[in-house]
Design a protein around this motif. Structure first.
Motif, PDB file in Angstrom:
ATOM      1  N   ASN A 133      25.369  36.073  41.921  1.00 47.11           N
ATOM      2  CA  ASN A 133      26.133  35.025  41.244  1.00 47.11           C
ATOM      3  C   ASN A 133      27.558  35.476  40.958  1.00 47.11           C
ATOM      4  OD1 ASN A 133      23.971  33.286  41.262  1.00 47.11           O
ATOM      5  ND2 ASN A 133      23.277  33.857  39.211  1.00 47.11           N
ATOM      6  N   LEU A 134      27.706  36.753  40.596  1.00 46.69           N
ATOM      7  CA  LEU A 134      29.038  37.283  40.325  1.00 46.69           C
ATOM      8  C   LEU A 134      29.893  37.239  41.585  1.00 46.69           C
ATOM      9  CD1 LEU A 134      31.088  38.751  38.518  1.00 46.69           C
ATOM     10  CD2 LEU A 134      30.010  40.904  39.191  1.00 46.69           C
ATOM     11  N   ARG A 135      29.330  37.656  42.692  1.00 46.78           N
ATOM     12  CA  ARG A 135      30.077  37.635  43.951  1.00 46.78           C
ATOM     13  C   ARG A 135      30.468  36.206  44.326  1.00 46.78           C
ATOM     14  NH1 ARG A 135      31.472  39.930  48.632  1.00 46.78           N
ATOM     15  NH2 ARG A 135      31.174  38.738  50.551  1.00 46.78           N
ATOM     16  N   ALA A 136      29.541  35.267  44.131  1.00 45.10           N
ATOM     17  CA  ALA A 136      29.825  33.869  44.465  1.00 45.10           C
ATOM     18  C   ALA A 136      30.978  33.341  43.623  1.00 45.10           C
ATOM     19  CB  ALA A 136      28.577  33.017  44.262  1.00 45.10           C
ATOM     20  N   MET A 137      31.007  33.708  42.334  1.00 46.09           N
ATOM     21  CA  MET A 137      32.075  33.236  41.461  1.00 46.09           C
ATOM     22  C   MET A 137      33.414  33.839  41.857  1.00 46.09           C
ATOM     23  SD  MET A 137      32.546  33.586  37.338  1.00 46.09           S
ATOM     24  CE  MET A 137      31.111  32.623  36.930  1.00 46.09           C
ATOM     25  N   VAL A 138      33.418  35.141  42.146  1.00 49.15           N
ATOM     26  CA  VAL A 138      34.663  35.804  42.535  1.00 49.15           C
ATOM     27  C   VAL A 138      35.203  35.207  43.827  1.00 49.15           C
ATOM     28  CG1 VAL A 138      35.674  37.985  43.309  1.00 49.15           C
ATOM     29  CG2 VAL A 138      34.141  37.956  41.336  1.00 49.15           C
ATOM     30  N   MET A 139      34.331  34.987  44.798  1.00 42.27           N
ATOM     31  CA  MET A 139      34.770  34.483  46.094  1.00 42.27           C
ATOM     32  C   MET A 139      35.321  33.064  46.007  1.00 42.27           C
ATOM     33  SD  MET A 139      34.431  37.082  47.950  1.00 42.27           S
ATOM     34  CE  MET A 139      34.848  36.360  49.534  1.00 42.27           C
ATOM     35  N   SER A 140      34.820  32.265  45.059  1.00 39.05           N
ATOM     36  CA  SER A 140      35.276  30.880  44.940  1.00 39.05           C
ATOM     37  C   SER A 140      36.357  30.708  43.884  1.00 39.05           C
ATOM     38  CB  SER A 140      34.094  29.964  44.607  1.00 39.05           C
ATOM     39  OG  SER A 140      33.550  30.283  43.333  1.00 39.05           O
ATOM     40  N   ALA A 141      36.755  31.797  43.226  1.00 35.64           N
ATOM     41  CA  ALA A 141      37.762  31.708  42.165  1.00 35.64           C
ATOM     42  C   ALA A 141      39.091  31.210  42.732  1.00 35.64           C
ATOM     43  CB  ALA A 141      37.957  33.064  41.495  1.00 35.64           C
ATOM     44  N   PRO A 142      39.813  30.373  41.983  1.00 35.22           N
ATOM     45  CA  PRO A 142      41.087  29.831  42.470  1.00 35.22           C
ATOM     46  C   PRO A 142      42.250  30.802  42.343  1.00 35.22           C
ATOM     47  CG  PRO A 142      40.612  28.969  40.302  1.00 35.22           C
ATOM     48  CD  PRO A 142      39.408  29.780  40.702  1.00 35.22           C
ATOM     49  N   VAL A 143      41.983  32.019  41.870  1.00 31.63           N
ATOM     50  CA  VAL A 143      43.022  33.043  41.743  1.00 31.63           C
ATOM     51  C   VAL A 143      42.558  34.302  42.471  1.00 31.63           C
ATOM     52  CG1 VAL A 143      43.901  32.187  39.543  1.00 31.63           C
ATOM     53  CG2 VAL A 143      42.040  33.858  39.557  1.00 31.63           C
ATOM     54  N   ALA A 144      43.507  35.190  42.753  1.00 34.73           N
ATOM     55  CA  ALA A 144      43.167  36.472  43.368  1.00 34.73           C
ATOM     56  C   ALA A 144      42.353  37.294  42.376  1.00 34.73           C
ATOM     57  CB  ALA A 144      44.437  37.212  43.765  1.00 34.73           C
ATOM     58  N   MET A 145      41.200  37.798  42.813  1.00 31.57           N
ATOM     59  CA  MET A 145      40.303  38.462  41.872  1.00 31.57           C
ATOM     60  C   MET A 145      39.517  39.571  42.566  1.00 31.57           C
ATOM     61  SD  MET A 145      37.382  36.661  39.480  1.00 31.57           S
ATOM     62  CE  MET A 145      38.630  35.654  38.678  1.00 31.57           C
ATOM     63  N   ALA A 146      39.301  40.657  41.814  1.00 29.65           N
ATOM     64  CA  ALA A 146      38.464  41.755  42.284  1.00 29.65           C
ATOM     65  C   ALA A 146      37.730  42.345  41.092  1.00 29.65           C
ATOM     66  CB  ALA A 146      39.298  42.832  42.975  1.00 29.65           C
ATOM     67  N   VAL A 147      36.528  42.858  41.336  1.00 28.30           N
ATOM     68  CA  VAL A 147      35.737  43.504  40.292  1.00 28.30           C
ATOM     69  C   VAL A 147      35.409  44.917  40.751  1.00 28.30           C
ATOM     70  CG1 VAL A 147      33.559  43.504  39.026  1.00 28.30           C
ATOM     71  CG2 VAL A 147      34.760  41.350  39.422  1.00 28.30           C
ATOM     72  N   PHE A 148      35.762  45.893  39.910  1.00 29.49           N
ATOM     73  CA  PHE A 148      35.501  47.303  40.198  1.00 29.49           C
ATOM     74  C   PHE A 148      34.386  47.788  39.270  1.00 29.49           C
ATOM     75  CE2 PHE A 148      39.858  46.333  41.194  1.00 29.49           C
ATOM     76  CZ  PHE A 148      40.096  46.978  42.398  1.00 29.49           C
ATOM     77  N   LYS A 149      33.455  48.543  39.808  1.00 30.00           N
ATOM     78  CA  LYS A 149      32.293  48.965  39.038  1.00 30.00           C
ATOM     79  C   LYS A 149      32.250  50.478  38.891  1.00 30.00           C
ATOM     80  CE  LYS A 149      27.345  47.984  38.616  1.00 30.00           C
ATOM     81  NZ  LYS A 149      26.188  47.266  39.222  1.00 30.00           N
ATOM     82  N   GLY A 150      31.919  50.926  37.667  1.00 32.86           N
ATOM     83  CA  GLY A 150      31.718  52.341  37.406  1.00 32.86           C
ATOM     84  C   GLY A 150      32.991  53.149  37.290  1.00 32.86           C
ATOM     85  N   ARG A 151      32.827  54.427  36.975  1.00 35.15           N
ATOM     86  CA  ARG A 151      33.970  55.324  36.786  1.00 35.15           C
ATOM     87  C   ARG A 151      34.691  55.639  38.089  1.00 35.15           C
ATOM     88  NH1 ARG A 151      34.025  57.916  31.839  1.00 35.15           N
ATOM     89  NH2 ARG A 151      32.223  57.468  30.504  1.00 35.15           N
ATOM     90  N   GLU A 152      34.005  55.430  39.199  1.00 40.25           N
ATOM     91  CA  GLU A 152      34.619  55.678  40.504  1.00 40.25           C
ATOM     92  C   GLU A 152      35.349  54.439  41.028  1.00 40.25           C
ATOM     93  OE1 GLU A 152      34.659  58.680  41.801  1.00 40.25           O
ATOM     94  OE2 GLU A 152      33.510  59.384  40.058  1.00 40.25           O
ATOM     95  N   PHE A 153      35.210  53.323  40.316  1.00 38.75           N
ATOM     96  CA  PHE A 153      35.891  52.067  40.648  1.00 38.75           C
ATOM     97  C   PHE A 153      35.563  51.580  42.060  1.00 38.75           C
ATOM     98  CE2 PHE A 153      38.792  54.330  37.658  1.00 38.75           C
ATOM     99  CZ  PHE A 153      38.484  53.560  36.543  1.00 38.75           C
ATOM    100  N   HIS A 154      34.266  51.585  42.363  1.00 38.34           N
ATOM    101  CA  HIS A 154      33.836  50.998  43.625  1.00 38.34           C
ATOM    102  C   HIS A 154      34.072  49.489  43.569  1.00 38.34           C
ATOM    103  CE1 HIS A 154      32.077  54.732  44.943  1.00 38.34           C
ATOM    104  NE2 HIS A 154      31.342  54.817  43.845  1.00 38.34           N
ATOM    105  N   ILE A 155      34.559  48.926  44.656  1.00 39.23           N
ATOM    106  CA  ILE A 155      34.819  47.490  44.690  1.00 39.23           C
ATOM    107  C   ILE A 155      33.491  46.756  44.817  1.00 39.23           C
ATOM    108  CG2 ILE A 155      35.935  45.601  45.920  1.00 39.23           C
ATOM    109  CD1 ILE A 155      38.063  47.553  46.830  1.00 39.23           C
ATOM    110  N   GLN A 156      33.113  46.068  43.742  1.00 41.36           N
ATOM    111  CA  GLN A 156      31.864  45.312  43.760  1.00 41.36           C
ATOM    112  C   GLN A 156      32.055  43.953  44.423  1.00 41.36           C
ATOM    113  OE1 GLN A 156      30.175  44.697  39.894  1.00 41.36           O
ATOM    114  NE2 GLN A 156      28.223  43.954  40.682  1.00 41.36           N
ATOM    115  N   SER A 157      33.190  43.301  44.131  1.00 38.95           N
ATOM    116  CA  SER A 157      33.507  42.001  44.729  1.00 38.95           C
ATOM    117  C   SER A 157      35.020  41.860  44.803  1.00 38.95           C
ATOM    118  CB  SER A 157      32.928  40.846  43.897  1.00 38.95           C
ATOM    119  OG  SER A 157      31.524  40.897  43.828  1.00 38.95           O
TER     120      SER A 157
END
Length: 219
Positions: A133-157
């Motif tokens: 659901n998080l990925r779906a929301m990020v992909m459909s967001a009307p603005v440029a968006m990225a989500v980084f996870k953890g201390r290593e900042f892996h790109i989640q979406s």
């Protein structure tokens, strides 16, 4: 009256007034036009004429219920679909409808108040660890968006709008990400006329577990 109108137009939340018989948009402040992704030329037009996609959403029924009963309606974190440049966008809003009555207590208009709460709802999905659901929301967001996870900042979406800002180069500086992650505070910076905002993502215990990044290119 002039003072009230001035407050209406300069309110930090989206506000509009619909005439109930035809759902004509009589007034809308800049925040409402921005939320709808419409120009000021829609003022005086019927809602279904300039926002036809709303016909398939629950909002018309709610407006008519307020008109019929005179009772206000409030909802939070609701999906709102809007068309822009030939594409459908999804945002999440808190909103309310309030009846405006004439002197004889007849409902003549509906006051609409709304706030874009995409960041809050994305954070909620993140806390619920609902990756799909998080990925779906990020992909459909009307603005440029990225989500980084953890201390290593892996790109989640990350959506295509953000990739366009990065010119498909994800080797960005992590200084801002580290600042937000380790201090648990939001941060905003501007790079090459692009405004980036960083928001800490938290788990149910309030611990920072990631960072959400939103980019807006200045005209």
């Amino acid at each position: 009256m002039k003072k009230i109108i001035n407050l209406f137009y300069h309110a930090p939340v989206a506000m509009g007034i619909l005439e109930v018989n035809t759902l004509r948009l009589d007034m809308a402040n800049p925040a409402m036009l921005q939320l709808l992704r419409r120009e000021e030329t829609v003022l005086g037009s019927k809602l279904l004429d300039f926002l036809p996609e709303i016909a398939e959403q629950p909002y018309l029924r709610q407006i008519y219920d307020v008109f019929r009963t005179g009772r206000p309606f409030v909802d939070r974190g609701t999906e709102f679909y809007r068309s822009y440049n030939g594409k459908m966008e999804t945002i999440y809003v808190d909103y309310s409808y309030t009846a405006i009555q004439s002197r004889n207590s007849k409902v003549t208009s509906i006051l609409v108040v709304a706030t874009d709460v995409c960041e809050r709802e994305i954070n909620k999905l993140y806390m619920e660890e609902s990756d799909r659901n998080l990925r779906a929301m990020v992909m459909s967001a009307p603005v440029a968006m990225a989500v980084f996870k953890g201390r290593e900042f892996h790109i989640q979406s990350v959506n295509n709008r953000m990739l366009d800002l990065w010119n498909n180069d994800v080797n960005i500086s992590i200084r801002e990400l580290e600042h937000v992650f380790h201090n648990g505070v939001s941060y905003t910076t501007e790079i090459n006329r692009i405004c980036y905002s960083y928001t800490p993502m938290r788990d149910a215990s309030g611990n920072t577990t990631g960072v959400m990044m939103i980019g807006n290119k200045k005209d």
